[in-house]
Design a protein around this motif. Sequence first.
Motif, PDB file in Angstrom:
ATOM      1  N   LEU A 238      -2.652   3.484   8.855  1.00  0.00           N
ATOM      2  CA  LEU A 238      -2.467   3.546   7.363  1.00  0.00           C
ATOM      3  C   LEU A 238      -3.633   4.106   6.635  1.00  0.00           C
ATOM      4  CD1 LEU A 238      -0.496   3.262   4.937  1.00  0.00           C
ATOM      5  CD2 LEU A 238      -1.081   1.072   5.022  1.00  0.00           C
ATOM      6  N   ARG A 239      -4.706   3.466   7.072  1.00  0.00           N
ATOM      7  CA  ARG A 239      -5.916   3.914   6.602  1.00  0.00           C
ATOM      8  C   ARG A 239      -6.250   5.293   6.672  1.00  0.00           C
ATOM      9  NH1 ARG A 239      -8.760   0.257   8.489  1.00  0.00           N
ATOM     10  NH2 ARG A 239      -9.149  -1.175   6.769  1.00  0.00           N
ATOM     11  N   GLY A 240      -6.113   5.681   8.009  1.00  0.00           N
ATOM     12  CA  GLY A 240      -6.144   7.393   8.255  1.00  0.00           C
ATOM     13  C   GLY A 240      -5.134   8.093   7.477  1.00  0.00           C
ATOM     14  N   GLY A 241      -4.127   7.710   7.330  1.00  0.00           N
ATOM     15  CA  GLY A 241      -3.037   8.382   6.514  1.00  0.00           C
ATOM     16  C   GLY A 241      -3.221   8.394   5.137  1.00  0.00           C
ATOM     17  N   ILE A 242      -3.978   7.437   4.605  1.00  0.00           N
ATOM     18  CA  ILE A 242      -4.393   7.590   2.971  1.00  0.00           C
ATOM     19  C   ILE A 242      -5.430   8.506   2.962  1.00  0.00           C
ATOM     20  CG2 ILE A 242      -5.105   6.330   1.108  1.00  0.00           C
ATOM     21  CD1 ILE A 242      -2.446   5.509   1.864  1.00  0.00           C
TER      22      ILE A 242
ATOM     23  N   VAL B 136       1.055  -1.157   0.042  1.00  0.00           N
ATOM     24  CA  VAL B 136       0.019   0.062  -0.047  1.00  0.00           C
ATOM     25  C   VAL B 136       0.944   1.369  -0.005  1.00  0.00           C
ATOM     26  CG1 VAL B 136      -1.741   1.513   1.415  1.00  0.00           C
ATOM     27  CG2 VAL B 136      -2.109  -1.058   1.260  1.00  0.00           C
ATOM     28  N   ARG B 137       1.926   1.156   0.623  1.00  0.00           N
ATOM     29  CA  ARG B 137       2.823   2.364   0.842  1.00  0.00           C
ATOM     30  C   ARG B 137       3.857   2.675  -0.442  1.00  0.00           C
ATOM     31  NH1 ARG B 137       6.398   2.025   5.457  1.00  0.00           N
ATOM     32  NH2 ARG B 137       6.402   4.315   5.567  1.00  0.00           N
ATOM     33  N   ASN B 138       3.892   1.868  -1.271  1.00  0.00           N
ATOM     34  CA  ASN B 138       4.826   1.931  -2.227  1.00  0.00           C
ATOM     35  C   ASN B 138       4.583   2.994  -3.020  1.00  0.00           C
ATOM     36  OD1 ASN B 138       6.119   1.647  -4.699  1.00  0.00           O
ATOM     37  ND2 ASN B 138       5.319  -0.374  -5.298  1.00  0.00           N
ATOM     38  N   PRO B 139       5.599   3.998  -3.001  1.00  0.00           N
ATOM     39  CA  PRO B 139       5.400   5.165  -3.947  1.00  0.00           C
ATOM     40  C   PRO B 139       5.134   5.382  -5.278  1.00  0.00           C
ATOM     41  CG  PRO B 139       7.621   4.972  -3.168  1.00  0.00           C
ATOM     42  CD  PRO B 139       6.875   3.653  -2.700  1.00  0.00           C
ATOM     43  N   MET B 140       5.345   4.121  -5.930  1.00  0.00           N
ATOM     44  CA  MET B 140       5.283   4.165  -7.295  1.00  0.00           C
ATOM     45  C   MET B 140       4.000   3.771  -7.757  1.00  0.00           C
ATOM     46  SD  MET B 140       8.552   4.652  -8.445  1.00  0.00           S
ATOM     47  CE  MET B 140       8.226   3.933 -10.263  1.00  0.00           C
ATOM     48  N   LEU B 141       3.226   4.775  -8.441  1.00  0.00           N
ATOM     49  CA  LEU B 141       2.202   4.828  -9.057  1.00  0.00           C
ATOM     50  C   LEU B 141       2.119   4.734 -10.466  1.00  0.00           C
ATOM     51  CD1 LEU B 141       0.379   7.390  -6.698  1.00  0.00           C
ATOM     52  CD2 LEU B 141       0.439   5.001  -6.293  1.00  0.00           C
ATOM     53  N   HIS B 142       1.314   3.557 -11.016  1.00  0.00           N
ATOM     54  CA  HIS B 142       1.392   3.631 -12.525  1.00  0.00           C
ATOM     55  C   HIS B 142      -0.101   4.059 -12.874  1.00  0.00           C
ATOM     56  CE1 HIS B 142       5.109   1.590 -12.718  1.00  0.00           C
ATOM     57  NE2 HIS B 142       4.887   1.040 -11.836  1.00  0.00           N
ATOM     58  N   LEU B 143      -0.122   5.474 -13.136  1.00  0.00           N
ATOM     59  CA  LEU B 143      -1.553   5.942 -13.529  1.00  0.00           C
ATOM     60  C   LEU B 143      -1.965   5.772 -15.056  1.00  0.00           C
ATOM     61  CD1 LEU B 143      -1.019   9.310 -11.714  1.00  0.00           C
ATOM     62  CD2 LEU B 143      -2.363   7.524 -10.887  1.00  0.00           C
TER      63      LEU B 143
END
Length: 202
Positions: free
Chosen positions: A136-140, A68-75
């Motif tokens: 983590l849920r709150g952080g997202i 979930v925390r992976n900073p890589m996003l493939h948009l």
Amino acid sequence: MIICLTISKIDWAITKDVFTIIGTISAIVIGAIGLTTWRRQLKGTSEYEVAKKAILLTYEIEQAIQGVRNPMLHLPKDEVESGRRLEAEQQIYADRFVILENKWAELQTIKLESKVIWNNAAAESFNEIRDIIGKLRGGIWLHFWMKGAYAGPGATVDNSAERKIENDKIVYYTSEDDEFTLKIKHAVEHVENFFKDKVRSK
């Protein structure tokens, strides 16, 4: 001749009954011992399996959290070009969280089984993992709130740089030694410390 006379005086019907009773009692005793041993082995195997699954699922949840925390996003290109970048990013995190929540759901069964075997202490060993998932849920949620995802027209969003930096420590994995990763490791170790002896004793 005396020996023959003595043997002939034995009441073979009674002797047969005595041996039958002794044989039956022996069979019952041997069966009881065998059943006790089998139950003990079954209990040991069951406890071993629960302990092993508890540790394994905790490791899988650790991986899912970091996923979930992976900073890589493939948009998707079309989503970005159509101005739906924020929605696309939200979907990526939602998909990642589904994997984490499914693993957490699996662990709930093991948590209940371990509680039956080892009482509340076993179930409580997972509390830190639960708290990590909640943070983590709150952080997202806060991550997207600061981007204006949930704010209505005219709403003011507190997205100060300082607040964003602090929240990013939760949302993004940066290294094995980042602050939130160390908290995750501590939560995992709490589970390991409770169950590891129960696995090694097998």
